[in-house]
Scaffold this active site. Sequence first.
Site, mmCIF file in Angstrom:
data_model
loop_
_atom_site.group_PDB
_atom_site.id
_atom_site.type_symbol
_atom_site.label_atom_id
_atom_site.label_comp_id
_atom_site.label_asym_id
_atom_site.label_seq_id
_atom_site.Cartn_x
_atom_site.Cartn_y
_atom_site.Cartn_z
ATOM 1 C CG HIS A 63 4.651 1.142 1.299
ATOM 2 N ND1 HIS A 63 3.464 0.433 1.260
ATOM 3 C CD2 HIS A 63 5.613 0.234 1.557
ATOM 4 C CE1 HIS A 63 3.716 -0.849 1.493
ATOM 5 N NE2 HIS A 63 5.006 -0.994 1.672
ATOM 6 N NE ARG A 65 3.606 5.366 4.161
ATOM 7 C CZ ARG A 65 3.559 4.100 4.542
ATOM 8 N NH1 ARG A 65 2.640 3.291 4.047
ATOM 9 N NH2 ARG A 65 4.402 3.630 5.401
ATOM 10 C CG ASN A 95 0.064 -0.036 2.061
ATOM 11 O OD1 ASN A 95 0.683 0.406 1.104
ATOM 12 N ND2 ASN A 95 0.639 -0.291 3.218
ATOM 13 C CG HIS A 233 8.882 -7.630 2.849
ATOM 14 N ND1 HIS A 233 8.021 -8.657 3.094
ATOM 15 C CD2 HIS A 233 8.126 -6.512 2.780
ATOM 16 C CE1 HIS A 233 6.792 -8.177 3.164
ATOM 17 N NE2 HIS A 233 6.829 -6.891 2.977
ATOM 18 C CG ASP A 304 8.619 -2.675 2.783
ATOM 19 O OD1 ASP A 304 7.700 -1.934 2.376
ATOM 20 O OD2 ASP A 304 8.477 -3.454 3.742
ATOM 21 C CG HIS A 308 5.204 4.900 9.364
ATOM 22 N ND1 HIS A 308 3.863 4.858 9.045
ATOM 23 C CD2 HIS A 308 5.693 3.678 9.045
ATOM 24 C CE1 HIS A 308 3.550 3.657 8.586
ATOM 25 N NE2 HIS A 308 4.648 2.925 8.563
#
Length: 445
Positions: A63, A65, A95, A233, A304, A308
């Site tokens: 990801h 972002r 996402n 996963h 994965d 954050h």
Amino acid sequence: MGTYDLILKGGTCVNQDGVHQADVGVNDGKIAFIGSLNGASADKIVDVAGLHVLPGVIDSQVHMREPGLEAKEDLETGSRAAVLGGVTAVFEMPNTKPTTTTSEALADKVSRATDRMFCDFAFYVGATVENAEEIPTIERQIGCCGLKVFMGSSTGTLLVADDGGVKRVLSHGRRRVAIHSEDEFRLRERRELAVLGDVSTHPVWRDVEAAVLCTKRLLRLARETGRRIHVLHISTADEIPILAQNKDICTVEVTPQHLTLAAPECYDELGTFAQMNPPIRSAEHRAGLWEAVAQGVVDVIGSDHAPHLKEEKEQPYPKSPAGMPGVQTLLPLMLDHVNAGRLTIERLVDLVCHGPQRLFGISGKGRLAVGYDADITVVDMKKKTVISNDWIASKCGWTPFAGKEVTGWPKGTIIRGRTVMWEDEILGQAGGRPVRFQETMDQHA
Ligand code: DOR
């Protein structure tokens, strides 16, 4: 003997021929020769004696972002992390904000990534009930590696929870569908089991049954629609025999963190920094995943990578977001597992190079073979390094593995013949290009 742009001299190659000493000659960004190149000339000869020469490592779940969540990470910083970790190509998840669910959103990501990412790239298209009719068109666009469905909600808004919706998605298009398999209905029922301030309740809320139930439903729907799926996963030992019975239709991913960390220690030591979906579970589940690696049930290892910010992760559970960075630590952790005897270096290459090539139908990458792109990861199997937050290039600036000593380290990352990383330093300009796929080569004609 000929002349080459680049010769990697005297390394230990790991590829379809096993582990063997060979020189590698590169011309025009492609592998031109593997064998003895004594007497051959080259613009650049790099002595890699004592080092292992692997096909470029492909991380098929990250990801990054961008767009919309660039405070956490962006395509450029995420790709710096990738190449520092020995990764030559990444497949990125939908996402983001906006979600990658339209033709325009996918084209926008490809244009942002081209020549701004240091590694090569492809993007998943988020499949939803609403865009199902358009999937056959969108999935054929340049830069699309396949589709992604969240059957349980995680970070972001993408969700297809019920059988009807999943069936609708699986009935549209042809490319591989990667699935986040946790049963949304069970997660909703059990939500109050997530105790405020106690992250060790994360695997109690998102329990083994939530994963098992969903994976069973998913396999039934895949069989009913005849669609090949890739289950992401896997976190439970209980799912392994179920997946093993359905290998004709499904492929399986595990992450380095599910293979390395275990509950309850990870929550005691790392708190919410160990929180991810699906959760890290007990050592028994971890042992079940290793057994699945040994038995060949697992097809790929993906990180994965889900960065954050520290301040977001420091919020009291369950306000803290799920996910941890991983693209930069995937290879060092797995090399350490090779050195510890948990898998062979050949099996690692199968999981992070040949596996992604095989199941996504990647064109011209994923193998150390003549005619393929010269995507090469050079590793020092003996080097001992303590992983530190200082080394992390992601915007988030942390890793759950800070302080861990590993044996085995990426020495160099070569992409289409260009050395992009050597000895922990990024070299040259970003030159990332979309990965090509055999099913959509007509788009590149
Ligand atoms: O822990 C996770 N974080 N799991 C996911 O499926 C999504 C990811 C994220 O995007 O943060």
